[in-house]
Design a protein around this motif. Sequence first.
Motif, mmCIF file in Angstrom:
data_model
loop_
_atom_site.group_PDB
_atom_site.id
_atom_site.type_symbol
_atom_site.label_atom_id
_atom_site.label_comp_id
_atom_site.label_asym_id
_atom_site.label_seq_id
_atom_site.Cartn_x
_atom_site.Cartn_y
_atom_site.Cartn_z
ATOM 1 N N HIS A 114 -66.002 71.969 64.787
ATOM 2 C CA HIS A 114 -65.603 72.268 63.406
ATOM 3 C C HIS A 114 -67.026 72.663 62.569
ATOM 4 O O HIS A 114 -68.129 72.715 62.980
ATOM 5 C CB HIS A 114 -64.915 71.259 63.018
ATOM 6 C CG HIS A 114 -65.826 69.900 63.208
ATOM 7 N ND1 HIS A 114 -65.400 68.451 63.334
ATOM 8 C CD2 HIS A 114 -67.241 69.646 62.956
ATOM 9 C CE1 HIS A 114 -66.100 67.580 63.427
ATOM 10 N NE2 HIS A 114 -67.532 68.237 63.270
ATOM 11 N N ARG A 115 -66.761 72.849 61.233
ATOM 12 C CA ARG A 115 -68.079 72.903 60.434
ATOM 13 C C ARG A 115 -67.667 72.266 58.992
ATOM 14 O O ARG A 115 -66.725 72.310 58.398
ATOM 15 C CB ARG A 115 -68.302 74.390 60.155
ATOM 16 C CG ARG A 115 -67.246 75.293 59.326
ATOM 17 C CD ARG A 115 -67.642 76.808 59.282
ATOM 18 N NE ARG A 115 -66.699 77.505 58.741
ATOM 19 C CZ ARG A 115 -66.855 78.767 58.422
ATOM 20 N NH1 ARG A 115 -68.040 79.691 58.859
ATOM 21 N NH2 ARG A 115 -66.143 79.577 57.898
ATOM 22 N N HIS A 116 -68.807 71.846 58.263
ATOM 23 C CA HIS A 116 -68.883 71.158 57.199
ATOM 24 C C HIS A 116 -69.863 71.287 56.291
ATOM 25 O O HIS A 116 -70.784 71.699 56.776
ATOM 26 C CB HIS A 116 -68.186 69.719 57.456
ATOM 27 C CG HIS A 116 -68.964 68.865 58.678
ATOM 28 N ND1 HIS A 116 -70.389 68.786 58.718
ATOM 29 C CD2 HIS A 116 -68.474 68.622 59.854
ATOM 30 C CE1 HIS A 116 -70.835 68.373 59.835
ATOM 31 N NE2 HIS A 116 -69.453 68.040 60.490
ATOM 32 N N THR A 117 -69.924 70.781 55.152
ATOM 33 C CA THR A 117 -71.003 70.792 54.169
ATOM 34 C C THR A 117 -71.948 69.853 54.568
ATOM 35 O O THR A 117 -73.227 69.760 53.930
ATOM 36 C CB THR A 117 -70.673 71.050 52.736
ATOM 37 O OG1 THR A 117 -69.639 70.038 52.547
ATOM 38 C CG2 THR A 117 -70.016 72.271 52.306
ATOM 39 N N GLN A 118 -71.556 68.933 55.122
ATOM 40 C CA GLN A 118 -72.713 67.867 55.519
ATOM 41 C C GLN A 118 -73.368 68.293 56.868
ATOM 42 O O GLN A 118 -73.001 68.967 57.761
ATOM 43 C CB GLN A 118 -71.756 66.626 56.095
ATOM 44 C CG GLN A 118 -71.076 65.628 55.006
ATOM 45 C CD GLN A 118 -69.636 66.433 55.079
ATOM 46 O OE1 GLN A 118 -69.187 67.270 55.684
ATOM 47 N NE2 GLN A 118 -68.723 65.896 54.141
ATOM 48 N N THR A 149 -78.009 69.908 63.522
ATOM 49 C CA THR A 149 -76.937 70.485 63.371
ATOM 50 C C THR A 149 -76.887 70.841 61.755
ATOM 51 O O THR A 149 -76.216 70.212 61.063
ATOM 52 C CB THR A 149 -75.480 69.868 63.754
ATOM 53 O OG1 THR A 149 -75.642 69.525 65.055
ATOM 54 C CG2 THR A 149 -74.302 70.700 63.749
ATOM 55 N N PRO A 150 -77.386 72.094 61.236
ATOM 56 C CA PRO A 150 -77.451 72.399 59.870
ATOM 57 C C PRO A 150 -75.826 72.517 59.249
ATOM 58 O O PRO A 150 -75.000 72.750 60.041
ATOM 59 C CB PRO A 150 -78.066 73.741 59.921
ATOM 60 C CG PRO A 150 -78.882 74.100 61.100
ATOM 61 C CD PRO A 150 -77.904 73.059 62.144
ATOM 62 N N LYS A 151 -75.911 72.349 58.013
ATOM 63 C CA LYS A 151 -74.557 72.423 57.268
ATOM 64 C C LYS A 151 -73.831 73.982 57.332
ATOM 65 O O LYS A 151 -74.658 74.804 57.622
ATOM 66 C CB LYS A 151 -74.792 71.886 56.127
ATOM 67 C CG LYS A 151 -75.495 72.979 55.014
ATOM 68 C CD LYS A 151 -75.198 72.383 53.612
ATOM 69 C CE LYS A 151 -76.207 73.203 52.358
ATOM 70 N NZ LYS A 151 -77.440 73.229 52.665
ATOM 71 N N ILE A 173 -73.177 62.022 54.878
ATOM 72 C CA ILE A 173 -71.637 62.069 54.322
ATOM 73 C C ILE A 173 -71.663 61.572 52.918
ATOM 74 O O ILE A 173 -70.803 62.092 52.012
ATOM 75 C CB ILE A 173 -70.757 61.639 55.388
ATOM 76 C CG1 ILE A 173 -70.627 62.085 56.691
ATOM 77 C CG2 ILE A 173 -69.283 61.369 54.656
ATOM 78 C CD1 ILE A 173 -69.863 61.674 57.801
ATOM 79 N N PRO A 174 -72.120 60.407 52.957
ATOM 80 C CA PRO A 174 -71.769 59.605 51.575
ATOM 81 C C PRO A 174 -72.638 60.259 50.307
ATOM 82 O O PRO A 174 -72.026 60.298 49.272
ATOM 83 C CB PRO A 174 -72.612 58.196 51.813
ATOM 84 C CG PRO A 174 -72.840 58.038 53.144
ATOM 85 C CD PRO A 174 -72.793 59.475 53.897
ATOM 86 N N PHE A 175 -73.617 60.991 50.569
ATOM 87 C CA PHE A 175 -74.439 61.553 49.692
ATOM 88 C C PHE A 175 -73.418 62.956 49.176
ATOM 89 O O PHE A 175 -73.275 63.107 47.836
ATOM 90 C CB PHE A 175 -75.866 62.256 50.047
ATOM 91 C CG PHE A 175 -76.494 63.040 49.132
ATOM 92 C CD1 PHE A 175 -76.979 62.334 48.012
ATOM 93 C CD2 PHE A 175 -76.779 64.252 49.326
ATOM 94 C CE1 PHE A 175 -77.563 63.296 46.990
ATOM 95 C CE2 PHE A 175 -77.587 65.070 48.532
ATOM 96 C CZ PHE A 175 -77.853 64.678 47.220
ATOM 97 N N ILE A 176 -73.060 63.678 50.201
ATOM 98 C CA ILE A 176 -72.183 64.963 49.847
ATOM 99 C C ILE A 176 -70.787 64.412 49.262
ATOM 100 O O ILE A 176 -70.726 65.183 48.193
ATOM 101 C CB ILE A 176 -71.918 65.669 51.224
ATOM 102 C CG1 ILE A 176 -73.336 66.283 51.778
ATOM 103 C CG2 ILE A 176 -71.075 66.843 50.720
ATOM 104 C CD1 ILE A 176 -74.348 66.979 50.864
ATOM 105 N N GLY A 180 -69.556 65.456 45.221
ATOM 106 C CA GLY A 180 -68.093 66.150 45.412
ATOM 107 C C GLY A 180 -68.206 67.454 45.885
ATOM 108 O O GLY A 180 -67.265 68.513 45.596
ATOM 109 N N GLY A 181 -69.230 67.684 46.899
ATOM 110 C CA GLY A 181 -69.424 69.047 47.549
ATOM 111 C C GLY A 181 -68.769 69.114 48.907
ATOM 112 O O GLY A 181 -69.310 69.966 49.553
#
Length: 372
Positions: A114-118, A149-151, A173-176, A180-181
């Motif tokens: 998977h991929r994510h912005t975190q 593992t870069p975002k 995760i909590p910061f992102i 709201g990103g």
Amino acid sequence: MGEKNSFFESQEVKEFNREIEQYNLGPLWNAIPELMHKEPQPQAVPYLWKWETIYKKLMEAREIFTPDRGGERRAIYLQNPGLKNRQPWGWGSTTQTLYAAVQLILPGETAPSHRHTQSALRFVMEGEGAYSIVDGERVFMEEGDFLVTPKGLWHGHGHEGDEPMFWMDCLDIPFIYSTGGTFFEPYPEKIQEPTEPDNVKSDRYGGGMVRPVSDRKPKVAPLSSFKWDKTKTTIDGLSKYDPDPYDGYAVEYINPSNGETANPNIAAWLQKLPTGFNGKAHRHTNAVIYHVHKGTGYTVINGEKFGWSKGDYFVVPNWAWHEHVCTSSGDAYLFSTSDLPIMERLGLQREEQLATNDGKQEIVSEFEPILV
Ligand code: GTQ
């Protein structure tokens, strides 16, 4: 900072505050004393999780969770009790900006891509033969290795070894979430197929001291895995000299193409506290999650003594006084992650050293961890 006084208790003020609420309006005079403190008052609290507790629960989860049942990964995360009731569905991240977990993968299993912005990073606790496939490169893991593992990059995991494999995950995760990103996307197939040779980035960068001449422009993560023996060699070199009175012999994992932290949002350090190390106390605005890689000792956090040994995890919240002491006959090694790069980029980083009592805190209580 505002002070609360009888003004806040007056009938007139209370009524007015209630009255404007129906228009979704709020009074600043009440908000300032609650929100704008003289100095950081983190809701995260100092805390420690014993490895035996995490280990037992992960082993119980072996059959409860399997990758074919959905849910992506078999990871159990560290909930800070101070944050549990302040976040959506009470999830309780580890610090206010970071999430940490321990992930278990069994031989033959695959965790879907998977991929994510975190952004994520990992530190290998035990085992060998598992890999992370990040952007088409299978990165094989051994004890003590550090991985990034870069975002935004596809990543999944697999295990070709014979024993259960455990590693620490840390993500922003909590910061992102608070910005709201958040974006998250599953890979169209179960797991990405390799498109690069295994461990190619380690091959190309070695220890990260020189770079291939074709890589003269900085890259997000030119090196995806930092091998334990390379980190240890540097720590051994440092150990010929005096330790830092606060951190012992500490190194930071960096992106070898630009000298910045290996993960742009999360600092990762490996520190050795030599036998007999008796550190001095300081505090800083970044909050830290520690994992004990080897050795025994304790850390005093805001006057409370937290005893630790191999495998344990503990949190030093923002602006909390802390000092480390190694009590084992061998050296202690602590791996840690923190939001230092976030604080620095926002211009919020500050540090203070305890000036009294030769830099030692008075110990007023001792933490009792929950055991199963
Ligand atoms: O292994 O990709 O602990 O995406 C949390 C989110 C691990 C992972 C976590 C993740 C992962």
